[in-house]
Design a protein around this motif. Structure first.
Motif, short mmCIF file in Angstrom:
data_model
loop_
_atom_site.label_atom_id
_atom_site.label_comp_id
_atom_site.label_asym_id
_atom_site.label_seq_id
_atom_site.Cartn_x
_atom_site.Cartn_y
_atom_site.Cartn_z
N ASN A 34 52.43 35.67 48.13
CA ASN A 34 53.73 36.62 48.43
C ASN A 34 54.21 38.16 48.80
N LYS B 66 51.90 40.26 47.13
CA LYS B 66 51.85 41.21 46.10
C LYS B 66 50.66 41.79 46.42
N LEU C 279 47.99 37.34 32.51
CA LEU C 279 47.40 36.10 32.52
C LEU C 279 47.72 35.92 34.38
N LEU C 280 47.18 36.13 35.28
CA LEU C 280 47.50 35.66 36.27
C LEU C 280 47.61 34.34 36.51
N ASN C 281 48.94 33.76 37.17
CA ASN C 281 49.09 32.39 37.45
C ASN C 281 48.12 32.25 38.68
N ASN D 185 49.27 31.20 43.03
CA ASN D 185 49.73 31.75 44.31
C ASN D 185 48.28 32.89 44.23
N ARG E 117 66.26 27.65 41.38
CA ARG E 117 66.82 28.31 42.90
C ARG E 117 67.44 28.39 43.82
N ILE F 171 64.17 26.85 37.52
CA ILE F 171 63.54 28.37 37.15
C ILE F 171 63.54 28.30 35.12
N LEU F 172 64.63 28.05 34.83
CA LEU F 172 65.03 28.69 33.34
C LEU F 172 65.80 27.65 32.76
N THR G 224 73.20 32.55 23.22
CA THR G 224 72.67 34.15 23.33
C THR G 224 73.50 34.98 22.94
N HIS H 1 56.82 37.46 34.58
CA HIS H 1 56.96 38.16 35.82
C HIS H 1 56.76 36.66 36.82
N LEU H 2 57.58 36.30 37.61
CA LEU H 2 57.91 35.03 38.54
C LEU H 2 57.63 35.97 39.63
N SER H 3 57.33 34.60 40.48
CA SER H 3 56.90 35.17 42.03
C SER H 3 57.68 36.23 43.01
N SER I 143 60.05 37.57 41.62
CA SER I 143 60.12 39.48 41.51
C SER I 143 60.80 39.51 40.19
N TYR J 47 60.67 39.11 32.63
CA TYR J 47 61.40 38.56 31.27
C TYR J 47 60.56 39.11 30.14
N GLU K 255 66.34 40.25 30.94
CA GLU K 255 65.89 39.02 32.33
C GLU K 255 66.38 41.11 33.02
N GLU L 84 65.93 42.22 37.13
CA GLU L 84 66.26 41.78 38.74
C GLU L 84 66.19 43.17 39.08
N LYS M 116 71.13 38.81 28.93
CA LYS M 116 70.05 38.30 27.44
C LYS M 116 70.10 36.97 27.37
N TYR M 117 68.48 36.29 26.30
CA TYR M 117 68.97 34.93 25.90
C TYR M 117 68.10 35.41 24.84
N ILE N 263 61.01 29.28 30.06
CA ILE N 263 61.26 29.45 32.12
C ILE N 263 59.92 28.40 32.41
N ASN O 115 56.99 28.89 38.26
CA ASN O 115 57.12 29.87 38.24
C ASN O 115 57.02 30.94 38.18
N VAL O 116 55.58 31.33 37.03
CA VAL O 116 55.49 32.44 36.22
C VAL O 116 54.39 32.81 37.62
N MET O 117 54.05 33.92 37.70
CA MET O 117 52.72 34.61 38.26
C MET O 117 52.01 35.68 37.35
N TYR O 118 52.32 36.14 36.77
CA TYR O 118 51.73 36.65 35.39
C TYR O 118 52.31 36.82 34.40
#
Lengths: 83, 92, 96
Positions: free
Chosen positions: A25, A27, A66-68, A71, B24, B83-84, B91, C39-41, C43, C46, C66, C68, C75-76, C81, C85-88
């Motif tokens: 994506n 990045k 930690l990178l997934n 992607n 999503r 997603i979550l 909360t 970080h999610l893909s 962008s 959390y 959270e 964006e 806030k949660y 998660i 969806n997780v990038m890193y």
């Protein structure tokens, strides 16, 4: 004398050195490779993240991630997106 | 959260409670969690679904964020759009 | 969905320089209970305390905020998660 290098062997040789990671994506990340697994999930140190925001490259510094592997598109050993 | 040893335990502890689900394509669901599986497919009841749409006014180029809500008695959420998940009553 | 070798013994050939390498599975064991940023893909990101995670990178977090585009969105107390969806996952302080 043909020396075949398996893809993951190449990555294994990169442990301890800088690695440039290009994501699917748009990045990009550059960091020191600490380790990885069969899925090429990776632990990276002293990371700089490059994100394109409205055509401008933005930099973010991260200590350790930690990178997934999901992607990841391209890995460039020793590479640096700024060079 | 001391009784949690795996992330899905958080979902298990939310059974029969109202949860918030972020999906999503800017879709949010709030409803009572009846069932889930390892894919995070879920069955929710008394659901309020909110979809956020971003529109651009053609004359003024203004960006308008529109929130559309509707109520659904019972629905099934396919896990891959999730997603979550959060128990909303806890909360802050 | 990729599955981290979180609970599997590390016997594969790519983990053979085990002295100074930090594999994903060892990283996961050391980040539990620590403040992290996920970080999610998409962008969004959390920040919170990592309660636990599994081999799919599914994550449970506490005291989560959270963001964006750099803005605090929500806030949660507790949050789950979904791992795809997780990038890193980034730690605040380095783990040696």
């Amino acid at each position: 004398m043909s020396t075949k290098v398996m893809p993951l062997e190449l990555i294994d040789k990169c442990i301890g050195s800088r690695l440039w990671v290009i994501m699917k994506n748009s990045k990009e990340l550059c960091g020191t490779l600490r380790g990885f697994d069969d899925y090429v999930n990776m632990v990276l140190d002293d990371v700089t993240e490059y994100t394109m925001v409205d055509g401008v490259k933005e930099k973010t510094k991260l200590e350790q991630i930690l990178l997934n592997g999901n992607n990841i598109a391209v890995l460039v050993p020793g590479g640096d997106p700024e060079a | 959260m001391s009784s949690i040893s795996a992330p899905l335990d958080l979902i298990r502890l939310s059974l029969d409670e109202r949860v918030y689900v972020k999906c999503r394509s800017s879709r949010e669901l709030r409803g009572k969690l009846h069932a889930y599986d390892q894919h995070l497919n879920m069955v929710l009841s008394d659901v309020e679904e909110t979809v956020e749409r971003v529109e651009v006014d053609e004359e003024t180029d203004e960006v308008i964020v529109k929130k559309e809500s509707r109520s659904v008695d019972m629905l099934f959420v396919r896990g891959d759009v999730v997603i979550l998940v959060s128990p909303p009553l806890r909360t802050t | 969905m990729s599955e981290l070798a979180a609970s599997k013994p590390e016997t594969t050939e790519d983990n053979n320089n085990d002295n100074d390498s930090l594999t994903p599975s060892t990283f996961l064991k050391t980040v539990l209970g620590r403040p992290v940023t996920v970080h999610l893909s998409s962008s969004s990101r959390y920040t919170g305390i990592l309660s636990c995670l599994d081999g799919y990178m599914n994550i449970a977090m506490e005291q989560t905020e959270e963001y964006e585009g750099g803005q605090l969105k929500a806030k949660y107390g507790d949050v789950f998660i979904r791992g795809n969806n997780v990038m890193y996952i980034a730690t605040e302080k380095k783990i040696k």
